[in-house]
Scaffold this motif. Structure first.
Motif, PDB file in Angstrom:
ATOM      1  N   ASP A 164       0.828  -0.721  -0.075  1.00 37.10           N
ATOM      2  CA  ASP A 164      -0.095   0.329   0.461  1.00 37.10           C
ATOM      3  C   ASP A 164       0.329   1.469   0.072  1.00 37.10           C
ATOM      4  OD1 ASP A 164      -2.637  -0.903  -0.391  1.00 37.10           O
ATOM      5  OD2 ASP A 164      -2.512  -1.455   2.023  1.00 37.10           O
ATOM      6  N   TYR A 165       2.102   0.998   0.078  1.00 40.03           N
ATOM      7  CA  TYR A 165       3.079   2.280  -0.077  1.00 40.03           C
ATOM      8  C   TYR A 165       4.090   2.337  -1.011  1.00 40.03           C
ATOM      9  CZ  TYR A 165       1.997   1.132   5.227  1.00 40.03           C
ATOM     10  OH  TYR A 165       1.721   1.211   6.526  1.00 40.03           O
ATOM     11  N   SER A 178       4.007  -6.002  -7.156  1.00 44.58           N
ATOM     12  CA  SER A 178       5.242  -6.980  -8.406  1.00 44.58           C
ATOM     13  C   SER A 178       5.532  -6.766  -9.827  1.00 44.58           C
ATOM     14  CB  SER A 178       4.334  -8.434  -8.703  1.00 44.58           C
ATOM     15  OG  SER A 178       3.165  -7.948  -9.580  1.00 44.58           O
ATOM     16  N   GLY A 179       4.774  -5.442 -10.110  1.00 38.97           N
ATOM     17  CA  GLY A 179       4.588  -4.856 -11.117  1.00 38.97           C
ATOM     18  C   GLY A 179       4.520  -5.758 -13.185  1.00 38.97           C
ATOM     19  N   LEU A 180       3.706  -6.566 -12.702  1.00 36.82           N
ATOM     20  CA  LEU A 180       3.601  -7.637 -13.482  1.00 36.82           C
ATOM     21  C   LEU A 180       2.232  -7.526 -14.547  1.00 36.82           C
ATOM     22  CD1 LEU A 180       4.361 -10.695 -11.737  1.00 36.82           C
ATOM     23  CD2 LEU A 180       5.496  -9.765 -13.092  1.00 36.82           C
ATOM     24  N   ALA A 188       0.260  10.689  -8.321  1.00 35.68           N
ATOM     25  CA  ALA A 188      -1.018   9.934  -8.756  1.00 35.68           C
ATOM     26  C   ALA A 188      -0.619  10.250 -10.407  1.00 35.68           C
ATOM     27  CB  ALA A 188      -2.054   9.451  -7.953  1.00 35.68           C
ATOM     28  N   MET A 189      -1.644  11.086 -10.364  1.00 32.13           N
ATOM     29  CA  MET A 189      -2.259  11.113 -11.844  1.00 32.13           C
ATOM     30  C   MET A 189      -1.013  11.849 -12.223  1.00 32.13           C
ATOM     31  SD  MET A 189      -5.122  10.766 -12.274  1.00 32.13           S
ATOM     32  CE  MET A 189      -5.936  11.454 -13.671  1.00 32.13           C
ATOM     33  N   TRP A 224       1.776   4.344 -15.572  1.00 26.97           N
ATOM     34  CA  TRP A 224       1.562   3.021 -14.347  1.00 26.97           C
ATOM     35  C   TRP A 224       1.457   4.123 -13.220  1.00 26.97           C
ATOM     36  CZ3 TRP A 224       3.417   1.213  -9.158  1.00 26.97           C
ATOM     37  CH2 TRP A 224       3.092   0.295  -8.729  1.00 26.97           C
ATOM     38  N   MET A 225       0.075   3.570 -12.071  1.00 31.38           N
ATOM     39  CA  MET A 225      -0.432   3.754 -11.393  1.00 31.38           C
ATOM     40  C   MET A 225      -0.528   3.180 -10.252  1.00 31.38           C
ATOM     41  SD  MET A 225      -3.268   5.974  -9.882  1.00 31.38           S
ATOM     42  CE  MET A 225      -2.772   7.312 -10.906  1.00 31.38           C
ATOM     43  N   HIS A 226       0.490   3.063  -9.088  1.00 33.83           N
ATOM     44  CA  HIS A 226       0.650   1.955  -7.248  1.00 33.83           C
ATOM     45  C   HIS A 226      -0.882   2.076  -7.612  1.00 33.83           C
ATOM     46  CE1 HIS A 226       0.556   1.432  -3.647  1.00 33.83           C
ATOM     47  NE2 HIS A 226       1.740   0.502  -3.801  1.00 33.83           N
TER      48      HIS A 226
END
Length: 473
Positions: free
Chosen positions: A228-229, A236-238, A332-333, A341-343
């Motif tokens: 969450d951070y 994982s970034g997958l 984030a934007m 990409w965005m968390h």
């Protein structure tokens, strides 16, 4: 065995050779031809991001080289839309004397209708399933219907996994020698259209060899604590690879259970937390299978059909540009605009902010995401946006409204993420960075950062009134 000159493997959203059922089936029949048809205008209509187009192009070149080692030659053609794919496929099969077409099914409505037309036209399309972990349509409740809530779905999904171990589609030994350089075009596959460089994302062969083993062996056990951070690499970034089918979701579960043999029964573990994310991905695919009309951007919960979204264009534009005056939202934007990409937690935060603070229709946010995300995937994107807006299946209730300031304090306490993507605030004290406006006013720096476009408390009250008014109408 079928004559190998009479079959072709048609790649779509499954750009991989490992655990690819259609490819495995084709190779067992001696197939030496592969086809990819890029429907560029259709992709544009479906808001494909330029960075995802580049990502697909790079993986097509990788796939071409991998197929060549298997004795299969890949032909890449450009067409306009799905209907022209049918015409192109018909012409190709006639010219190459193709009698058997192997492909993996696609769950989206237009893609499904295209395949039905192909079959109706007499072309022998042989479909396999490669986009989910547990087969779509097999996870049903006691009434033999799709689950309306995720957790019961997940529990039934786990039961299926326990009862039916994964059988990955292993490739047979190549029936043909590798395609030589004389038969393989030297130039790279080049897809037309505007593209944004995706080279910060390694190709899937590197991910399979290095990233996935490293994540499962060393990082997965911290996933529950770190996911969450946004200021740390805790995920994982997958997702980009899953979105275009460059990596099989079943192979991920297979690798995970080999490292954590008790995983399916240990629901409190960190590794299970990651498996749960893969279950959510399956959930949205299954949902689309049962409710294909979602592809028409309909609310899953039809009681929300009468919402009259104000859709203030100025507020929407500020959100798109990362100029809302709420640092975590803006960071984030800007991450999305700069990286494609965005968390995941931030996707929830900004979606809640757009729909509930700004009262902008979730469909506008859904489209903006698809236009910029390298991991754009209709089912997951639609499901996530409807979850945030409260209109979806097992969505957060309309009265749950994320506070972007407390979210910032909870998940970016020192402002590490904010400082990276909102550099004008980099010098601020950590305690002030989450909502800096009083501090900037007191220090005479109001010109440093854009003012908040809405007041959180006021916006929350307006959102509650908006939903109540239209739900009671």
């Amino acid at each position: 065995m079928e004559n190998k000159a009479e079959s072709v493997i048609w790649f779509r959203s499954d750009l991989r050779i490992l655990d690819n059922p259609a490819l495995a089936n084709a190779l067992r029949q001696g197939c030496t031809k592969a086809l990819f048809m890029a429907p560029l205008e259709q992709w544009l209509q479906h808001d494909m991001a330029p960075i995802q187009l580049d990502f697909i192009q790079r993986h097509l070149n990788l796939l071409r080289d991998q197929l060549a080692e298997l004795g299969v030659e890949l032909t890449c053609l450009t067409v306009t839309d799905f209907d022209s794919q049918i015409d192109c496929l018909t012409t190709y099969c006639q010219a190459q004397q193709i009698k058997y077409i192997y492909a993996n099914s696609e769950v989206e409505l237009n893609e499904h209708r295209r395949d039905q037309k192909i079959i109706a036209n007499g072309l022998p399309l042989r479909l396999s399933e490669a986009d989910v972990i547990v087969p779509k349509g097999s996870v049903l409740n006691g009434q033999q219907e799709m689950y309306k809530v995720f957790t019961p779905f997940r529990n039934a999904w786990l039961k299926k996994l326990r009862q039916h171990p994964l059988n990955l589609a292993f490739l047979p030994e190549p029936a043909s020698p590798p395609v030589t350089a004389a038969h393989q075009p030297a130039e790279q596959i080049e897809l037309a259209g505007d593209k944004v460089c995706s080279k910060k994302w390694p190709l899937s062969d590197i991910i399979l060899q290095q990233v996935i083993p490293e994540f499962i062996d060393n990082k997965c056990q911290d996933y529950l604590q770190l996911r969450d951070y946004p200021g740390v690499k805790g995920t994982s970034g997958l997702s980009p690879y899953l979105a275009i089918g460059a990596i099989s979701p079943r192979s991920l579960v297979n690798a995970l259970t080999q490292t954590f043999p008790t995983l399916l029964d240990d629901i409190t573990s960190s590794a299970f937390c990651w498996l749960n994310e893969l279950a959510w991905r399956d959930f949205y695919k299954h949902l689309l299978f049962h409710f294909p009309e979602l592809c028409k951007h309909q609310n899953y919960q039809q009681k929300y059909n009468h919402l009259q979204w104000p859709n203030d264009n100025a507020l929407f534009d500020a959100w798109c540009q990362g100029q809302t005056g709420y640092p975590l939202v803006d960071a984030a934007m800007r991450q999305l605009l700069q990286t494609g990409w965005m968390h995941n937690r931030l996707r929830m935060v900004v979606a809640s902010f757009l729909t509930k603070h700004l009262l902008v229709d979730w469909r506008r946010g859904e489209r903006f995401f698809m236009q910029h995300l390298i991991d754009g995937d209709f089912s997951a994107n639609n499901g996530g946006w409807q979850w945030a807006a409260g209109t979806g299946c097992d969505a957060q209730p309309y009265f749950r409204i994320f506070n972007p300031i407390t979210q910032s304090k909870s998940f970016d306490a020192e402002g590490v993420f904010i400082r990276k993507f909102v550099p004008e605030l980099a010098a601020l004290p950590s305690k002030q960075i989450h909502f800096p406006h009083p501090y900037l006013h007191d220090t005479g720096q109001t010109a440093l950062y854009c003012p908040p476009i809405v007041d959180h408390k006021t916006a929350r009250e307006q959102a509650l009134g908006f939903y109540k008014q239209h739900l009671s109408a």
